[in-house]
Design a protein around this motif. Structure first.
Motif, PDB file in Angstrom:
ATOM      1  N   ARG A  99       0.831  -1.214   0.000  1.00  0.00           N
ATOM      2  CA  ARG A  99       0.000   0.000   0.000  1.00  0.00           C
ATOM      3  C   ARG A  99       0.858   1.253   0.000  1.00  0.00           C
ATOM      4  O   ARG A  99       0.527   2.245  -0.652  1.00  0.00           O
ATOM      5  CB  ARG A  99      -0.945  -0.015   1.201  1.00  0.00           C
ATOM      6  CG  ARG A  99      -2.087  -1.012   1.067  1.00  0.00           C
ATOM      7  CD  ARG A  99      -2.839  -1.176   2.370  1.00  0.00           C
ATOM      8  NE  ARG A  99      -3.362   0.094   2.869  1.00  0.00           N
ATOM      9  CZ  ARG A  99      -3.805   0.273   4.108  1.00  0.00           C
ATOM     10  NH1 ARG A  99      -3.771  -0.721   4.971  1.00  0.00           N
ATOM     11  NH2 ARG A  99      -4.274   1.445   4.477  1.00  0.00           N
ATOM     12  N   CYS A 103       3.884   1.528  -1.319  1.00  0.00           N
ATOM     13  CA  CYS A 103       4.421   1.659  -2.679  1.00  0.00           C
ATOM     14  C   CYS A 103       3.384   2.262  -3.623  1.00  0.00           C
ATOM     15  O   CYS A 103       3.702   3.153  -4.425  1.00  0.00           O
ATOM     16  CB  CYS A 103       4.882   0.300  -3.195  1.00  0.00           C
ATOM     17  SG  CYS A 103       6.294  -0.389  -2.317  1.00  0.00           S
ATOM     18  N   SER A 104       2.140   1.788  -3.527  1.00  0.00           N
ATOM     19  CA  SER A 104       1.059   2.317  -4.378  1.00  0.00           C
ATOM     20  C   SER A 104       0.815   3.792  -4.088  1.00  0.00           C
ATOM     21  O   SER A 104       0.617   4.595  -5.000  1.00  0.00           O
ATOM     22  CB  SER A 104      -0.229   1.520  -4.143  1.00  0.00           C
ATOM     23  OG  SER A 104      -0.058   0.175  -4.506  1.00  0.00           O
ATOM     24  N   HIS A 105       0.843   4.148  -2.806  1.00  0.00           N
ATOM     25  CA  HIS A 105       0.638   5.538  -2.397  1.00  0.00           C
ATOM     26  C   HIS A 105       1.729   6.435  -2.980  1.00  0.00           C
ATOM     27  O   HIS A 105       1.444   7.523  -3.512  1.00  0.00           O
ATOM     28  CB  HIS A 105       0.643   5.630  -0.867  1.00  0.00           C
ATOM     29  CG  HIS A 105       0.568   7.030  -0.336  1.00  0.00           C
ATOM     30  ND1 HIS A 105      -0.633   7.678  -0.111  1.00  0.00           N
ATOM     31  CD2 HIS A 105       1.551   7.923  -0.008  1.00  0.00           C
ATOM     32  CE1 HIS A 105      -0.378   8.907   0.342  1.00  0.00           C
ATOM     33  NE2 HIS A 105       0.930   9.072   0.422  1.00  0.00           N
ATOM     34  N   MET A 161       3.675   5.858  -5.602  1.00  0.00           N
ATOM     35  CA  MET A 161       3.597   5.919  -7.061  1.00  0.00           C
ATOM     36  C   MET A 161       2.465   6.837  -7.530  1.00  0.00           C
ATOM     37  O   MET A 161       2.571   7.486  -8.573  1.00  0.00           O
ATOM     38  CB  MET A 161       3.405   4.507  -7.640  1.00  0.00           C
ATOM     39  CG  MET A 161       4.614   3.602  -7.472  1.00  0.00           C
ATOM     40  SD  MET A 161       6.134   4.291  -8.186  1.00  0.00           S
ATOM     41  CE  MET A 161       7.179   4.414  -6.747  1.00  0.00           C
ATOM     42  N   ARG A 162       1.384   6.896  -6.755  1.00  0.00           N
ATOM     43  CA  ARG A 162       0.252   7.763  -7.114  1.00  0.00           C
ATOM     44  C   ARG A 162       0.551   9.234  -6.841  1.00  0.00           C
ATOM     45  O   ARG A 162       0.061  10.109  -7.553  1.00  0.00           O
ATOM     46  CB  ARG A 162      -1.010   7.372  -6.335  1.00  0.00           C
ATOM     47  CG  ARG A 162      -1.696   6.122  -6.802  1.00  0.00           C
ATOM     48  CD  ARG A 162      -3.113   6.028  -6.234  1.00  0.00           C
ATOM     49  NE  ARG A 162      -3.162   6.249  -4.789  1.00  0.00           N
ATOM     50  CZ  ARG A 162      -3.063   5.296  -3.879  1.00  0.00           C
ATOM     51  NH1 ARG A 162      -2.907   4.039  -4.274  1.00  0.00           N
ATOM     52  NH2 ARG A 162      -3.110   5.564  -2.583  1.00  0.00           N
ATOM     53  N   ASN A 163       1.323   9.497  -5.814  1.00  0.00           N
ATOM     54  CA  ASN A 163       1.465  10.870  -5.336  1.00  0.00           C
ATOM     55  C   ASN A 163       2.807  11.531  -5.616  1.00  0.00           C
ATOM     56  O   ASN A 163       2.952  12.745  -5.390  1.00  0.00           O
ATOM     57  CB  ASN A 163       1.201  10.915  -3.823  1.00  0.00           C
ATOM     58  CG  ASN A 163      -0.247  10.608  -3.491  1.00  0.00           C
ATOM     59  OD1 ASN A 163      -1.125  11.449  -3.633  1.00  0.00           O
ATOM     60  ND2 ASN A 163      -0.504   9.371  -3.052  1.00  0.00           N
ATOM     61  N   GLU A 164       3.793  10.782  -6.086  1.00  0.00           N
ATOM     62  CA  GLU A 164       5.108  11.349  -6.351  1.00  0.00           C
ATOM     63  C   GLU A 164       5.495  11.134  -7.814  1.00  0.00           C
ATOM     64  O   GLU A 164       5.040  10.180  -8.445  1.00  0.00           O
ATOM     65  CB  GLU A 164       6.171  10.702  -5.443  1.00  0.00           C
ATOM     66  CG  GLU A 164       5.855  10.758  -3.954  1.00  0.00           C
ATOM     67  CD  GLU A 164       5.827  12.180  -3.396  1.00  0.00           C
ATOM     68  OE1 GLU A 164       6.475  13.065  -3.991  1.00  0.00           O
ATOM     69  OE2 GLU A 164       5.167  12.388  -2.361  1.00  0.00           O
ATOM     70  N   ASN A 218       8.131   4.195 -12.081  1.00  0.00           N
ATOM     71  CA  ASN A 218       7.278   3.236 -11.363  1.00  0.00           C
ATOM     72  C   ASN A 218       7.957   1.902 -11.070  1.00  0.00           C
ATOM     73  O   ASN A 218       7.353   0.990 -10.507  1.00  0.00           O
ATOM     74  CB  ASN A 218       5.963   2.993 -12.116  1.00  0.00           C
ATOM     75  CG  ASN A 218       6.175   2.380 -13.488  1.00  0.00           C
ATOM     76  OD1 ASN A 218       7.304   2.069 -13.881  1.00  0.00           O
ATOM     77  ND2 ASN A 218       5.106   2.215 -14.223  1.00  0.00           N
TER      78      ASN A 218
END
Length: 245
Positions: free
Chosen positions: A84, A86-88, A90-93, A97
């Motif tokens: 979670r 890592c997903s956060h 990748m979505r926000n920075e 990827n």
């Protein structure tokens, strides 16, 4: 902004920003002393770790990690939270990827499970004094009753089950990590204490197997007084695997 602390679930996480980003991220999965709270972390408080962190930031890496419920010992909920996180990120920075992973000690147990997950893209993996299996580590700790009893209590808390049930689950696991031909791995073994020397013997036998299978795994042995060089060793390894975006 040098860093940002934030919560996922009940756990604190932190992301460290470099002055001149190179576009690549490093997920750190720490060992037993690792922690993160609302304002600080082990990697900013410990002088040696802070030096390594500053080396990575100086080379442009964005570094992030989580408290992961403390002494998690590779539990399913710790692995889920790492995914979670890592997903956060990748979505926000704004990052490539496919990221690098640095894991130390028991953090290796989480990193190896991430390696097996097709939803996570690991560019390369650096392991510091890795623990490859719970069953092997338990067997090694049996020699010292105090540490063994402490470990059992930590495992029962982390996995939320009694040790007998956990042993039944992990007895079938092997001591060989699930490395593959696509993800380069660098293992750094710091030779300090009897435990480290015993682990190095296990590492030597595993290395013969990896060599036979032609896996992209390299091993470095480091004396304790050279630990401050870990940061530059790891960035040199990472840089070799950033030519293909």
């Amino acid at each position: 902004m040098e860093s940002r602390n934030f919560r996922l679930d009940t756990e604190w996480n932190v992301i460290h920003y470099p002055e001149k980003p190179n576009g690549f991220g490093i997920l750190v999965v720490g060992d037993e002393r690792h922690f993160v709270n609302n304002s600080t972390s082990f990697w900013t408080q410990n002088e040696g770790k802070r030096s390594v962190l500053n080396t990575w930031k100086g080379e442009g890496y964005t570094v992030f990690y989580s408290n992961l419920y403390g002494k998690h010992w590779g539990s399913e909920k710790a692995v889920d939270l790492a995914m979670r996180l890592c997903s956060h990120i990748m979505r926000n920075e704004i990052l490539n990827n496919s990221f690098h992973v640095v894991a130390e000690g028991m953090g290796t147990l989480v990193a190896l499970k991430l390696l097996e997950n097709s939803g996570i893209r690991i560019r390369s993996l650096a392991l510091i004094n890795p623990i490859f299996s719970l069953s092997g580590h338990l067997e090694q700790e049996k020699e010292n009753k105090f540490f063994y009893k402490k470990l059992v209590a930590e495992l029962e808390t982390a996995y939320e089950t009694e040790i007998k049930q956990l042993l039944a689950r992990i007895d079938s696991e092997g001591n060989s990590p699930p490395f593959n031909h696509e993800t380069p791995v660098k293992i750094i073994h710091v030779l300090s204490g009897n435990r480290a020397y015993k682990q190095s013997n296990n590492l030597k036998s595993l290395s013969l197997q990896w060599e036979k299978e032609k896996l992209p795994v390299s091993i470095s042995y480091v004396l304790p007084e050279k630990k401050l060089q870990l940061g530059s060793q790891i960035t040199h390894f990472f840089a070799k695997h950033e030519r293909v975006l």
